[in-house]
Design an enzyme around this catalytic site. Structure first.
Site, short mmCIF file in Angstrom:
data_model
loop_
_atom_site.label_atom_id
_atom_site.label_comp_id
_atom_site.label_asym_id
_atom_site.label_seq_id
_atom_site.Cartn_x
_atom_site.Cartn_y
_atom_site.Cartn_z
N ILE A 194 0.19 -1.05 -0.07
CA ILE A 194 0.07 0.06 -0.06
C ILE A 194 0.96 0.92 0.19
O ILE A 194 0.87 2.14 -1.08
CB ILE A 194 -1.26 -0.21 1.22
CG1 ILE A 194 -2.40 -1.24 1.52
CG2 ILE A 194 -1.94 1.10 1.33
CD1 ILE A 194 -3.40 -0.93 2.30
N TYR A 202 -2.95 -11.68 15.45
CA TYR A 202 -2.24 -10.56 14.51
C TYR A 202 -3.52 -9.41 14.09
O TYR A 202 -3.45 -7.82 14.43
CB TYR A 202 -2.51 -10.89 13.02
CG TYR A 202 -2.54 -10.58 11.61
CD1 TYR A 202 -1.86 -8.62 11.97
CD2 TYR A 202 -3.22 -9.84 10.77
CE1 TYR A 202 -2.15 -8.22 10.94
CE2 TYR A 202 -3.67 -9.09 9.63
CZ TYR A 202 -3.46 -8.11 9.36
OH TYR A 202 -3.24 -6.83 8.69
#
Length: 307
Positions: A17, A130
């Site tokens: 990204i 996570y």
């Protein structure tokens, strides 16, 4: 139109990204400063503060993250250090220079049991380290900076980096058949499309920075939905058309492919809020895949035609 380019700091530098943001924001007329390791490690609060203060940005975008989902189960300290503490440091440093922050989060903050696309107000229940570290990061960012935008995205892919698309193509180069999970549902989202949407959101908040409706948590994924198995089949169909590697895809259950971390079975996200507040509508994931494959195979295909 702004009288002069606004400076935007993007953390993550080499990530999917962040790399796409560097290109897209520059093309949109922003001055972009990419920061990341080794010069600026997110777990070093002082280094983060100095890097952002030196850049004097109008906006900070945190695209850095610990993304090793399975490894995080045995390395929770590192996951939380980056995804919670580091995110908080970036948001705090942005606030200290008077800049809003855009922070990326994940569909993994949900457990996937809703049976319908998640809206932003749905209860969160991450299944693994996570997801918990990213959810904690959302809270840290919101607490540190009153002008925060949190963008939850999912199944991120691009022509570069480690991701499902590139893994499938690599495996297909040496295998005729691949078993791929067919009971996890979501929306493959391409870094270039995420970057384009983020550029629009950035322009909105820099044009009207005091509009409270522009801040908060938003879902941002490509339109449409599929399974990992369906995604793999579409990848190979597109690759075959471009004379790239392809393989037969055998649908399997999650139970047939055990992983260290549990994944949400249905992590579809409802993106109507970001459309209403920011005018952002992401393209269908199939369109994103076609553009990504065009980029991935552009050089080899041109060379082949020339020979």
């Amino acid at each position: 139109m702004r009288a002069a380019p606004s400076t935007i700091v993007v953390t993550g530098r080499r990530g999917q990204i962040a790399s796409a943001l560097g290109r897209t924001l520059t093309q949109a007329g922003f001055d972009v400063v990419l920061i990341g390791r080794p010069e600026c490690d997110l777990v070093d609060a002082g280094a983060v503060r100095r890097a952002i203060a030196e850049a004097r940005p109008a906006l900070v975008i945190n695209a850095a993250a610990y993304t090793a989902v399975d490894k995080a189960e045995d390395d929770s300290g590192a996951a939380f250090a980056v995804n919670r503490d580091g995110a908080g440091y970036v948001a705090e440093a942005a606030a200290q220079v008077g800049a809003p922050i855009i922070h990326f989060s994940t569909d993994y903050v949900f457990d996937g049991s809703k049976g319908a696309p998640y809206v932003e107000s749905d209860p969160t229940r991450p299944l693994g380290v996570y997801g918990r570290s990213k959810l904690a990061g959302e809270a840290a960012v919101a607490e540190a900076n009153s002008r925060a935008i949190i963008l939850r995205t999912a199944w991120v892919c691009s022509s570069g980096g480690a991701n499902f698309l590139n893994t499938m193509l690599r495996l297909a180069a040496s295998r005729d058949e691949l078993g791929v999970v067919n009971d996890q549902r979501g929306a493959p989202s391409f870094a270039a499309d995420i970057a384009g949407a983020t550029a629009q959101i950035a322009a909105n908040i820099l044009d009207t920075p005091d509009d409270p409706s522009l801040y908060g948590t938003f879902h941002l994924t490509s339109a449409g939905e599929t399974t990992w198995c369906g995604f793999a089949r579409s990848i190979f169909e597109g690759s075959a058309v471009r004379s790239g590697p392809h393989a037969r895809v055998k649908p399997i259950a999650t139970a047939d492919y055990p992983t260290r971390a549990q994944r949400p079975a249905d992590s579809r996200l409802d993106c109507s809020l970001v459309a209403a507040r920011h005018g952002v509508v992401m393209p269908d994931w199939r369109d994103g895949l076609e553009r990504c494959l065009d980029e991935l195979f552009a050089t080899p295909m041109r060379e082949e035609r020339a020979s």
